[in-house]
Design an enzyme around this catalytic site. Structure first.
Site, PDB file in Angstrom:
ATOM      1  N   ALA A  67      -0.120   5.092   2.586  1.00 37.82           N
ATOM      2  CA  ALA A  67      -1.327   5.957   2.982  1.00 37.82           C
ATOM      3  C   ALA A  67      -2.549   5.381   2.146  1.00 37.82           C
ATOM      4  O   ALA A  67      -2.452   4.811   1.159  1.00 37.82           O
ATOM      5  CB  ALA A  67      -0.862   7.529   2.239  1.00 37.82           C
ATOM      6  N   GLY A  97       4.304   5.118   2.682  1.00 39.20           N
ATOM      7  CA  GLY A  97       4.076   5.648   3.955  1.00 39.20           C
ATOM      8  C   GLY A  97       4.670   4.656   5.180  1.00 39.20           C
ATOM      9  O   GLY A  97       4.782   4.777   6.172  1.00 39.20           O
ATOM     10  N   GLU A 146       7.881   4.435   5.255  1.00 41.48           N
ATOM     11  CA  GLU A 146       8.446   5.863   5.794  1.00 41.48           C
ATOM     12  C   GLU A 146       8.173   5.881   7.353  1.00 41.48           C
ATOM     13  O   GLU A 146       9.133   6.392   8.097  1.00 41.48           O
ATOM     14  CB  GLU A 146       7.710   6.573   5.169  1.00 41.48           C
ATOM     15  N   GLU A 200       5.479   4.462  -4.504  1.00 40.79           N
ATOM     16  CA  GLU A 200       4.665   5.661  -4.952  1.00 40.79           C
ATOM     17  C   GLU A 200       4.622   6.031  -6.575  1.00 40.79           C
ATOM     18  O   GLU A 200       3.945   6.615  -7.142  1.00 40.79           O
ATOM     19  CB  GLU A 200       5.165   7.008  -4.283  1.00 40.79           C
TER      20      GLU A 200
HETATM   21  N1  DAK Z   1      -4.675   2.500   0.181  1.00 46.60           N
HETATM   22  C1  DAK Z   1      -5.877   2.086   0.210  1.00 46.60           C
HETATM   23  N2  DAK Z   1      -6.204   0.680   0.067  1.00 46.60           N
HETATM   24  C2  DAK Z   1      -5.288  -0.184  -0.254  1.00 46.60           C
HETATM   25  C3  DAK Z   1      -3.847   0.027  -0.247  1.00 46.60           C
HETATM   26  C4  DAK Z   1      -3.553   1.511  -0.044  1.00 46.60           C
HETATM   27  N3  DAK Z   1      -2.432   1.942   0.160  1.00 46.60           N
HETATM   28  N4  DAK Z   1      -3.331  -1.092  -0.040  1.00 46.60           N
HETATM   29  C5  DAK Z   1      -4.065  -2.054  -0.303  1.00 46.60           C
HETATM   30  N5  DAK Z   1      -5.173  -1.550  -0.068  1.00 46.60           N
HETATM   31  C6  DAK Z   1      -6.562  -2.294  -0.218  1.00 46.60           C
HETATM   32  C7  DAK Z   1      -6.871  -2.763  -1.575  1.00 46.60           C
HETATM   33  O1  DAK Z   1      -7.651  -1.730  -2.158  1.00 46.60           O
HETATM   34  C8  DAK Z   1      -7.999  -3.774  -1.499  1.00 46.60           C
HETATM   35  O2  DAK Z   1      -9.296  -3.298  -1.302  1.00 46.60           O
HETATM   36  P1  DAK Z   1     -10.476  -3.862  -1.738  1.00 46.60           P
HETATM   37  O3  DAK Z   1     -10.235  -3.825  -3.231  1.00 46.60           O
HETATM   38  O4  DAK Z   1     -10.488  -5.436  -1.382  1.00 46.60           O
HETATM   39  O5  DAK Z   1     -11.624  -3.231  -1.378  1.00 46.60           O
HETATM   40  C9  DAK Z   1      -7.346  -4.573  -0.185  1.00 46.60           C
HETATM   41  O6  DAK Z   1      -6.704  -3.423   0.374  1.00 46.60           O
HETATM   42  C10 DAK Z   1      -6.478  -5.727  -0.477  1.00 46.60           C
HETATM   43  O7  DAK Z   1      -5.335  -5.319  -1.473  1.00 46.60           O
HETATM   44  P2  DAK Z   1      -5.080  -5.897  -2.912  1.00 46.60           P
HETATM   45  O8  DAK Z   1      -6.505  -6.545  -3.236  1.00 46.60           O
HETATM   46  O9  DAK Z   1      -4.410  -5.050  -3.701  1.00 46.60           O
HETATM   47  O10 DAK Z   1      -4.154  -6.930  -2.591  1.00 46.60           O
HETATM   48  P3  DAK Z   1      -2.676  -7.493  -3.000  1.00 46.60           P
HETATM   49  O11 DAK Z   1      -2.282  -8.704  -2.265  1.00 46.60           O
HETATM   50  O12 DAK Z   1      -3.054  -8.012  -4.403  1.00 46.60           O
HETATM   51  O13 DAK Z   1      -1.568  -6.403  -2.935  1.00 46.60           O
HETATM   52  C11 DAK Z   1      -0.443  -4.645  -2.283  1.00 46.60           C
HETATM   53  C12 DAK Z   1      -1.280  -5.887  -2.020  1.00 46.60           C
HETATM   54  C13 DAK Z   1      -0.008  -4.170  -0.880  1.00 46.60           C
HETATM   55  C14 DAK Z   1       0.932  -4.975  -3.162  1.00 46.60           C
HETATM   56  C15 DAK Z   1      -1.407  -3.639  -3.199  1.00 46.60           C
HETATM   57  O14 DAK Z   1      -2.470  -3.665  -2.564  1.00 46.60           O
HETATM   58  C16 DAK Z   1      -0.896  -2.327  -3.341  1.00 46.60           C
HETATM   59  O15 DAK Z   1       0.183  -2.200  -4.108  1.00 46.60           O
HETATM   60  N6  DAK Z   1      -1.001  -1.451  -2.640  1.00 46.60           N
HETATM   61  C17 DAK Z   1      -0.846  -0.028  -2.751  1.00 46.60           C
HETATM   62  C18 DAK Z   1       0.486   0.121  -2.178  1.00 46.60           C
HETATM   63  C19 DAK Z   1       1.126   1.555  -2.431  1.00 46.60           C
HETATM   64  O16 DAK Z   1       1.177   2.170  -3.631  1.00 46.60           O
HETATM   65  N7  DAK Z   1       1.391   2.696  -1.330  1.00 46.60           N
HETATM   66  C20 DAK Z   1       1.880   3.858  -1.425  1.00 46.60           C
HETATM   67  C21 DAK Z   1       0.504   4.817  -1.129  1.00 46.60           C
HETATM   68  S1  DAK Z   1       1.317   6.526  -1.143  1.00 46.60           S
HETATM   69  C22 DAK Z   1       3.404  11.979   3.956  1.00 46.60           C
HETATM   70  C23 DAK Z   1       3.546  10.812   4.843  1.00 46.60           C
HETATM   71  C24 DAK Z   1       3.416   9.712   4.112  1.00 46.60           C
HETATM   72  C25 DAK Z   1       2.963   9.453   2.763  1.00 46.60           C
HETATM   73  C26 DAK Z   1       3.057  10.750   2.189  1.00 46.60           C
HETATM   74  C27 DAK Z   1       3.107  11.750   2.830  1.00 46.60           C
HETATM   75  N8  DAK Z   1       3.540  13.282   4.701  1.00 46.60           N
HETATM   76  C28 DAK Z   1       4.291  13.156   6.060  1.00 46.60           C
HETATM   77  C29 DAK Z   1       3.631  14.301   4.017  1.00 46.60           C
HETATM   78  C30 DAK Z   1       2.601   8.319   2.145  1.00 46.60           C
HETATM   79  C31 DAK Z   1       2.172   8.085   0.832  1.00 46.60           C
HETATM   80  C32 DAK Z   1       1.960   6.635   0.433  1.00 46.60           C
HETATM   81  O17 DAK Z   1       2.188   5.848   1.104  1.00 46.60           O
END
Ligand code: DAK
Length: 258
Positions: A65, A109, A112, A132
């Protein structure tokens, strides 16, 4: 239809949706979710499309997400908007088979969503995780349930409680994906599987998918009864006659989905 955050194409009986937010690792924004629902609805109605492939880029299927959009949301807003649920509901009840072609980051997500598809083909570079916990929340799109069913309690606990990622080979060993192939060919391989599925009777495929999904909802006895009813029902299809006659006549069947 023109989309901003996804690309949509059709080749023969296969519909392909490509997540396309390269600047954000294909994070699932509200716009992307809305567009994905719309593309899924169009392919659902299109009788020429028998199987879908959903993919991202080589670098990321999806990093989950969009955290930047989610950060300001309150619990009340999440509840009242039913955050993301319409997409999950659409994919969860989707009648046509969906093959995921996964590469790079498959996180949160993103994982998922992938776990709600039907067949998962991964590039050797794919990394799977539920990170998460690192942003102070927990999986909300079925991760605690689907990952646990796929890999068992202990690995799911480890992945969800530590945020640890696993690689493609480990994911295959654990049963989280069905195939791992070189990074050059994951999309092609997914389309190959999709074409294979599309060559079968769409009626039989649809019912088999329904029955397999019931394995996650029903006990064994109920699931077996459900499967038997669907099996008997298929004897009302023209495809059943075509398939069995083609076998006896030693020719390839031409299934029509009737
Ligand atoms: N959201 C927004 N931006 C993101 C992002 C994300 N999840 N993942 C990456 N980006 C953006 C980064 O902010 C960066 O943007 P700028 O800073 O350049 O503007 C760009 O993508 C490149 O990322 P990085 O610079 O961080 O690149 P790296 O290679 O260093 O790292 C990474 C890549 C994927 C390991 C890292 O970006 C990361 O850890 N990202 C977050 C992953 C995460 O925490 N995901 C879980 C999010 S919560 C539901 C359904 C679904 C969900 C919930 C409820 N229902 C049906 C109720 C889902 C929830 C989630 O997924």
């Amino acid at each position: 239809m023109d989309y901003e955050t996804i690309q949509v194409s059709k080749e023969g009986m296969i519909g392909t949706i490509t997540l396309n937010r390269p600047q954000a690792m294909n994070a699932l924004s509200n716009k992307l979710v809305t567009e994905l629902i719309s593309a899924l609805a169009d392919f659902e109605k299109d009788e020429g499309v028998r199987c879908l492939v959903i993919t991202g880029s080589e670098k990321a299927f999806s990093a989950g997400a969009d955290i930047k959009e989610m950060a300001g949301m309150t619990a009340v807003q999440m509840t009242m908007t039913g955050h993301f649920f319409p997409l999950w509901d659409k994919v969860g009840r989707y009648p046509k088979p969906i093959v995921g072609a996964l590469s790079g980051f498959v996180l949160g997500g993103g994982l998922e969503l992938a776990m709600s598809f039907d067949v998962l083909v991964a590039s050797e570079t794919a990394q799977f995780g539920q990170p998460e916990i690192d942003i102070g929340v927990m999986p909300g799109g079925g991760g605690t349930q689907r990952l646990t069913r796929a890999v068992g309690k202990y690995k799911a606990m480890e992945m969800i409680l530590t945020g640890e990622r696993i690689g493609a080979e480990e994911a295959k060993t654990l049963g989280l994906v069905s195939r791992v192939v070189p990074k050059e060919s994951y999309l092609e391989e997914a389309k190959k599987v999709a074409n294979e599925i599309a060559s079968k009777s769409p009626v039989a495929v649809r019912h088999a998918k329904m029955a397999i999904n019931k394995a996650f909802e029903m006990g064994l006895g109920g699931g077996i009864d459900f499967e038997r009813e669907l099996f008997y029902l298929l004897f009302a299809s023209e495809d059943k006659n075509e398939g069995m006659n083609a076998f006896m006549e030693k020719r390839k069947p031409a299934f029509k989905g009737k």
